[in-house]
Design an enzyme around this catalytic site. Structure first.
Site, PDB file in Angstrom:
ATOM      1  N   ASP A 117     -57.246 -28.037 -27.186  1.00  0.00           N
ATOM      2  CA  ASP A 117     -57.891 -28.893 -28.192  1.00  0.00           C
ATOM      3  C   ASP A 117     -57.688 -28.384 -29.611  1.00  0.00           C
ATOM      4  OD1 ASP A 117     -58.704 -30.577 -26.224  1.00  0.00           O
ATOM      5  OD2 ASP A 117     -60.844 -30.146 -26.393  1.00  0.00           O
ATOM      6  N   ARG A 173     -62.237 -44.930 -15.370  1.00  0.00           N
ATOM      7  CA  ARG A 173     -62.968 -43.711 -15.740  1.00  0.00           C
ATOM      8  C   ARG A 173     -63.401 -43.821 -17.193  1.00  0.00           C
ATOM      9  NH1 ARG A 173     -61.749 -38.764 -18.394  1.00  0.00           N
ATOM     10  NH2 ARG A 173     -62.153 -36.819 -17.256  1.00  0.00           N
TER      11      ARG A 173
END
Length: 319
Positions: free
Chosen positions: A229, A295
């Site tokens: 990230d 999802r």
């Protein structure tokens, strides 16, 4: 027992089984040899039993450390909190030491199912379903960013707040729920990693996501590649994920996988589950491709750099 007593007990009927039984006299019992001998006993038997259990646990840990993959949180589990500590990467330590109040006591990842209420999850899921429903990618990955208004549409992005169809879609209560979620996550990150909540600031991007099994049409649809990230989003220092649907029920595939040096560590999404982690190389990860179903999740990110902070989202004209 005398002979008269013995005769009185012969042929008695058990009140539990209804079967006849005979009661032997003490003399008869003493005269009858023990067929198998006395039951053996060992000194410190409890100590040895505990030692065996501990040894078994050590064997499991050793096997895990030799390359066996680990499931940190299964969908069927309801977890108050489960954490895994990992060493901070050198890059992450060097970066975050610029912000003394924001340095974690430890790096790692944590999962809890007790932070977000069922009511809050219902509101957040409705925002995701209805908001992304106004657009949606042609591929398998769509996002909605309430801060900037960015919404996947076809192979591009549009501003959801400029769509005619968005009128009356979002209510003030929706944004209030979003802000409450942010505060809960902010304080949980601070509590778990041992830092001041005031040192954490919401940062860009923070967004809802919808993943399906549709084939990728652009690079934005290829969400399954391993990444860090902090490399992808420079402002990130702590990442939080909130799952809004259930692995194995609402969708298949789509598990979150930490790619550790000696093994993979997996989190199975569960409706309302929160997963948080330090955003450096110590938590390199991927999301498995969704093979069936849909999802939904929210990514909420925090920075220690106040200059990278963003405001809470609000309805246009009310910021």
């Amino acid at each position: 027992m005398n002979s008269d007593a013995h005769r009185r007990n012969v042929g008695k009927v058990s009140s539990e089984t209804g079967k006849k039984y005979e009661v032997q006299s003490d003399e008869e019992i003493k005269e009858k040899p023990i067929k198998y001998g006395p039951i053996p006993s060992f000194p410190y038997q409890r100590v040895w039993a505990r030692a065996v259990l501990i040894l078994g646990a050590i064997v499991v840990v050793y096997w895990t450390s030799q390359g066996g993959d680990v499931v940190l949180a299964r969908q069927k589990d309801f977890l108050e909190q489960r954490a895994q500590e990992v060493p901070c990467s050198e890059e992450y330590k060097k970066e975050i030491e610029k912000f003394p109040d924001c340095v974690p006591e430890r790096c790692g990842r944590m999962v809890t199912d007790k932070l977000v209420s069922t009511h809050e999850v219902g509101i957040l899921l409705r925002i995701a379903e209805q908001g992304i429903g106004l657009g949606g990618s042609e591929g398998g990955a769509s996002i909605l960013d309430l801060h900037s208004g960015a919404l996947s549409q076809g192979k591009n992005f549009v501003n959801i707040y400029k769509l005619d169809t968005v009128k009356d879609l979002f209510k003030p209560a929706d944004f209030l729920t979003y802000r409450i979620l942010k505060l809960k996550l902010q304080h949980k990150v601070a509590q778990h990693f041992g830092l001041k909540a005031s040192a954490l600031h919401l940062t860009h991007p923070t967004f809802f996501s919808r993943l399906t099994s549709a084939p990728a049409q652009t690079v934005h649809d290829e969400y399954w590649h391993p990444h860090v990230d902090k490399e992808t989003y420079e402002s990130f220092h702590y990442t939080c994920l909130v799952y809004l649907s259930d692995f194995g029920h609402d969708f298949k595939g789509g598990r979150f996988v930490y790619m550790d040096t000696d093994r993979n560590t997996t989190v199975e999404p569960r409706r309302g589950r929160v997963s948080m982690f330090t955003s450096g190389w110590e938590n390199r990860h991927l999301v498995e491709q969704v093979t069936e179903g849909t999802r939904y999740a929210i990514t909420v990110s925090f920075t220690c750099d106040k200059s990278r902070a963003i405001a809470d989202p609000a309805l246009p004209g009310k910021k």
